[in-house]
Design a protein around this motif. Structure first.
Motif, mmCIF file in Angstrom:
data_model
loop_
_atom_site.group_PDB
_atom_site.id
_atom_site.type_symbol
_atom_site.label_atom_id
_atom_site.label_comp_id
_atom_site.label_asym_id
_atom_site.label_seq_id
_atom_site.Cartn_x
_atom_site.Cartn_y
_atom_site.Cartn_z
ATOM 1 N N GLY A 1 -40.059 22.993 9.416
ATOM 2 C CA GLY A 1 -41.051 22.410 10.116
ATOM 3 C C GLY A 1 -40.951 23.068 11.642
ATOM 4 N N LEU A 2 -40.159 24.024 11.748
ATOM 5 C CA LEU A 2 -40.320 24.699 13.267
ATOM 6 C C LEU A 2 -41.564 25.381 13.799
ATOM 7 C CD1 LEU A 2 -38.164 25.455 15.596
ATOM 8 C CD2 LEU A 2 -37.900 27.509 14.758
ATOM 9 N N ILE A 3 -42.038 26.448 12.661
ATOM 10 C CA ILE A 3 -43.198 26.971 12.924
ATOM 11 C C ILE A 3 -44.538 26.168 12.764
ATOM 12 C CG2 ILE A 3 -44.284 29.496 12.484
ATOM 13 C CD1 ILE A 3 -41.349 29.851 13.290
ATOM 14 N N ASP A 4 -45.555 26.250 13.842
ATOM 15 C CA ASP A 4 -46.791 25.960 13.606
ATOM 16 C C ASP A 4 -47.821 26.649 13.353
ATOM 17 O OD1 ASP A 4 -45.849 23.019 14.791
ATOM 18 O OD2 ASP A 4 -45.621 24.197 16.816
ATOM 19 N N GLY A 5 -47.719 28.066 13.646
ATOM 20 C CA GLY A 5 -48.614 28.690 12.909
ATOM 21 C C GLY A 5 -48.088 30.418 13.003
ATOM 22 N N ALA B 1 -51.695 30.554 19.921
ATOM 23 C CA ALA B 1 -50.890 29.511 20.223
ATOM 24 C C ALA B 1 -51.468 28.366 21.029
ATOM 25 C CB ALA B 1 -49.560 30.037 20.894
ATOM 26 N N GLU B 2 -52.144 28.800 22.024
ATOM 27 C CA GLU B 2 -52.773 27.740 22.927
ATOM 28 C C GLU B 2 -54.212 26.938 21.969
ATOM 29 O OE1 GLU B 2 -53.712 29.974 26.405
ATOM 30 O OE2 GLU B 2 -51.978 29.287 27.207
ATOM 31 N N SER B 3 -54.422 27.465 20.739
ATOM 32 C CA SER B 3 -55.348 26.910 20.093
ATOM 33 C C SER B 3 -54.666 25.747 19.009
ATOM 34 C CB SER B 3 -56.051 27.714 19.083
ATOM 35 O OG SER B 3 -55.463 28.293 17.990
ATOM 36 N N LEU B 4 -53.363 25.810 18.932
ATOM 37 C CA LEU B 4 -52.554 24.815 18.056
ATOM 38 C C LEU B 4 -52.200 23.576 18.809
ATOM 39 C CD1 LEU B 4 -50.654 27.673 16.224
ATOM 40 C CD2 LEU B 4 -52.790 26.538 15.489
ATOM 41 N N THR B 5 -51.742 22.684 17.965
ATOM 42 C CA THR B 5 -50.982 21.419 18.551
ATOM 43 C C THR B 5 -49.791 21.422 17.380
ATOM 44 O OG1 THR B 5 -53.362 20.480 18.627
ATOM 45 C CG2 THR B 5 -51.497 18.930 19.006
ATOM 46 N N SER B 6 -48.904 21.184 18.191
ATOM 47 C CA SER B 6 -47.365 21.149 17.201
ATOM 48 C C SER B 6 -47.497 19.515 16.473
ATOM 49 C CB SER B 6 -46.232 20.856 18.223
ATOM 50 O OG SER B 6 -45.243 20.399 17.672
ATOM 51 N N GLN B 7 -46.987 20.143 15.213
ATOM 52 C CA GLN B 7 -47.022 19.042 14.240
ATOM 53 C C GLN B 7 -45.673 18.417 14.062
ATOM 54 O OE1 GLN B 7 -49.803 18.430 12.436
ATOM 55 N NE2 GLN B 7 -50.744 19.839 13.906
ATOM 56 N N ARG B 8 -44.704 18.834 15.030
ATOM 57 C CA ARG B 8 -43.509 18.268 14.976
ATOM 58 C C ARG B 8 -43.332 16.702 15.210
ATOM 59 N NH1 ARG B 8 -42.399 23.081 15.882
ATOM 60 N NH2 ARG B 8 -43.534 22.771 17.910
ATOM 61 N N PRO B 9 -42.547 15.809 14.581
ATOM 62 C CA PRO B 9 -42.519 14.723 14.841
ATOM 63 C C PRO B 9 -41.979 14.266 16.124
ATOM 64 C CG PRO B 9 -41.418 15.158 12.785
ATOM 65 C CD PRO B 9 -41.596 16.304 13.233
ATOM 66 N N GLY B 10 -42.657 13.527 16.984
ATOM 67 C CA GLY B 10 -42.361 13.197 18.340
ATOM 68 C C GLY B 10 -42.610 13.965 19.186
ATOM 69 N N ALA B 11 -43.647 15.235 18.897
ATOM 70 C CA ALA B 11 -43.894 16.142 19.762
ATOM 71 C C ALA B 11 -45.232 15.439 20.537
ATOM 72 C CB ALA B 11 -44.502 17.347 19.085
ATOM 73 N N GLY B 12 -45.787 14.740 19.986
ATOM 74 C CA GLY B 12 -47.125 14.034 20.652
ATOM 75 C C GLY B 12 -48.077 14.793 21.376
ATOM 76 N N PRO B 13 -48.990 14.472 22.095
ATOM 77 C CA PRO B 13 -49.997 15.093 22.528
ATOM 78 C C PRO B 13 -49.449 16.030 23.759
ATOM 79 C CG PRO B 13 -50.410 12.821 23.194
ATOM 80 C CD PRO B 13 -49.090 12.780 22.253
ATOM 81 N N GLN C 1 -39.315 20.174 20.653
ATOM 82 C CA GLN C 1 -40.464 20.781 21.473
ATOM 83 C C GLN C 1 -41.810 20.304 21.312
ATOM 84 O OE1 GLN C 1 -41.836 23.077 24.283
ATOM 85 N NE2 GLN C 1 -39.678 23.452 23.801
ATOM 86 N N GLN C 2 -42.301 20.073 22.403
ATOM 87 C CA GLN C 2 -43.576 19.581 22.382
ATOM 88 C C GLN C 2 -44.687 20.733 22.254
ATOM 89 O OE1 GLN C 2 -44.684 16.617 25.327
ATOM 90 N NE2 GLN C 2 -42.822 15.554 24.751
ATOM 91 N N ALA C 3 -44.524 21.871 22.801
ATOM 92 C CA ALA C 3 -45.501 22.870 22.897
ATOM 93 C C ALA C 3 -45.518 23.492 21.418
ATOM 94 C CB ALA C 3 -45.169 23.890 23.841
ATOM 95 N N PRO C 4 -46.430 24.261 20.924
ATOM 96 C CA PRO C 4 -46.561 24.731 19.721
ATOM 97 C C PRO C 4 -45.719 26.068 19.755
ATOM 98 C CG PRO C 4 -48.656 25.148 20.785
ATOM 99 C CD PRO C 4 -47.769 24.112 21.706
#
Ligand code: GDP
Length: 318
Positions: free
Chosen positions: A262-266, A303-315, A216-219
């Motif tokens: 690594g699933l959770i970004d925040g 959630a909208e203030s975060l960027t996903s850290q998952r590998p390959g998630a990208g901008p 998933q690309q979104a946080p």
């Protein structure tokens, strides 16, 4: 794959109580078009000739403002069929209201005629004007088994009491995310892991959709189900204990790290959260419509203030 600009969907993963309440609040904040709720099917049971799917149904009833005050079933439902069964000497251990039973019998009929559970629920939801998408996490059977018993048997016959030694899943092959779930994830600007029991409400969902979620690309933001150091309702503490995690936001997060690293970004929680993960500290009790909308609004902004850290998630905007 939709571009960043097109990704405006909000996906909530939910069981039938905490996650369902957040979903109802989110409906007020983003409206039905943007909202998809991915629901646990591990509690499903075939009984009375019906297919009961408690979490997807409770979420649907919450979204249609038809949930009964007791926290399950349809508001003002009667229980005459159960009375009738008892009068025939049937051991009615699983209580279901009359209109609830009709809903679940109709689902069973549609599925017998070849509809997938996702399609049958959509048809039912149209009848009660649920505009958002309520999506079973998978269309193949995936049942949660607690110490050898079905989830409903554990909750009702054992009163949902721990200690719990073992949680496992009975499934037909590897559960797969449905096309509807994949579509919702592809269009999501964020994914919210609702404040549901992480072990018996969210883990079964992750069994079915963990793989697409990991891409998933979104946080992905977790709302903690621990409120003021306690559980609002149900056996979350006993299940965290099974996996040797404490009853705290950190304990819930540790469980997710164990089953989906690594699933959770925040995390949104009313507790201090040790560690590096972005955390928004805020009230998460959702006992009124205003509180539900407020928690949903805060979660979305976080959630909208975060960027996903998952590998390959990208901008996100590409
Ligand atoms: P179930 O399928 O009925 O067991 O429902 P869930 O798993 O969705 O919900 C149970 C969890 O919801 C428990 O861990 C509760 O603490 C949590 N919960 C219930 N109400 C609230 C609330 O208002 N706020 C938060 N943060 N959690 C809640």
């Amino acid at each position: 794959m939709p571009s960043g600009a097109e990704r405006s969907g909000v996906v909530v993963l939910a069981g039938g109580t905490g996650g369902a309440k957040l979903a109802r609040g989110m409906l007020d904040v983003v409206g039905p078009e943007r909202l998809s709720v991915i629901a646990n099917t591990g509690d499903d049971i075939e009984i009375y000739g019906a297919h009961v799917s408690p979490d997807p149904d409770l979420i649907s009833f919450w979204l249609a403002d038809l949930i009964d005050e007791r926290g399950w079933g349809l508001a003002g439902d009667t229980f005459r069929v159960m009375d009738g069964l008892r009068a025939l000497g049937v051991d009615v251990w699983f209580n279901l209201g009359d209109r609830d039973l009709a809903w679940c019998m109709e689902r069973a009929r549609m599925q017998r005629e070849g509809m997938r559970p996702t399609e049958a629920l959509r048809a039912l939801c149209e009848q009660i004007d649920v505009g958002a998408r309520v999506l079973p996490a998978c269309d193949t059977p995936l049942r949660t088994i607690i110490d050898g018993a079905g989830l409903q048997e554990f909750m009702i016959r054992r009163g949902g009491q721990g200690p719990v030694r073992e949680v496992r899943f009975e499934q037909q092959g590897e559960p797969q995310a449905t096309p509807e779930v994949l579509d919702a994830l592809a269009g999501a600007s964020c994914v919210i892991v609702g404040p549901s029991n992480p072990v018996i409400s969210i883990w079964p969902i992750l069994k079915a959709i963990g793989e697409p979620l990991s891409r998933q690309q979104a946080p992905i933001v977790l709302v903690s189900p621990v409120v003021g150091g306690k559980i609002v309702k149900g056996p979350t503490a006993a299940f965290l204990d099974t996996f040797n995690h404490p009853l705290s936001a950190a304990g819930v997060l540790a469980f997710y790290e164990q089953v989906a690293p690594g699933l959770i970004d925040g995390v949104l929680t009313d507790e201090e959260l040790p560690g590096e993960l972005p955390c928004l500290r805020a009230e998460t009790l959702m006992d009124t419509p205003d509180a539900r909308a407020q928690v949903a609004e805060r979660t979305l902004a976080f959630a909208e203030s975060l960027t996903s850290q998952r590998p390959g998630a990208g901008p996100r905007a590409q």
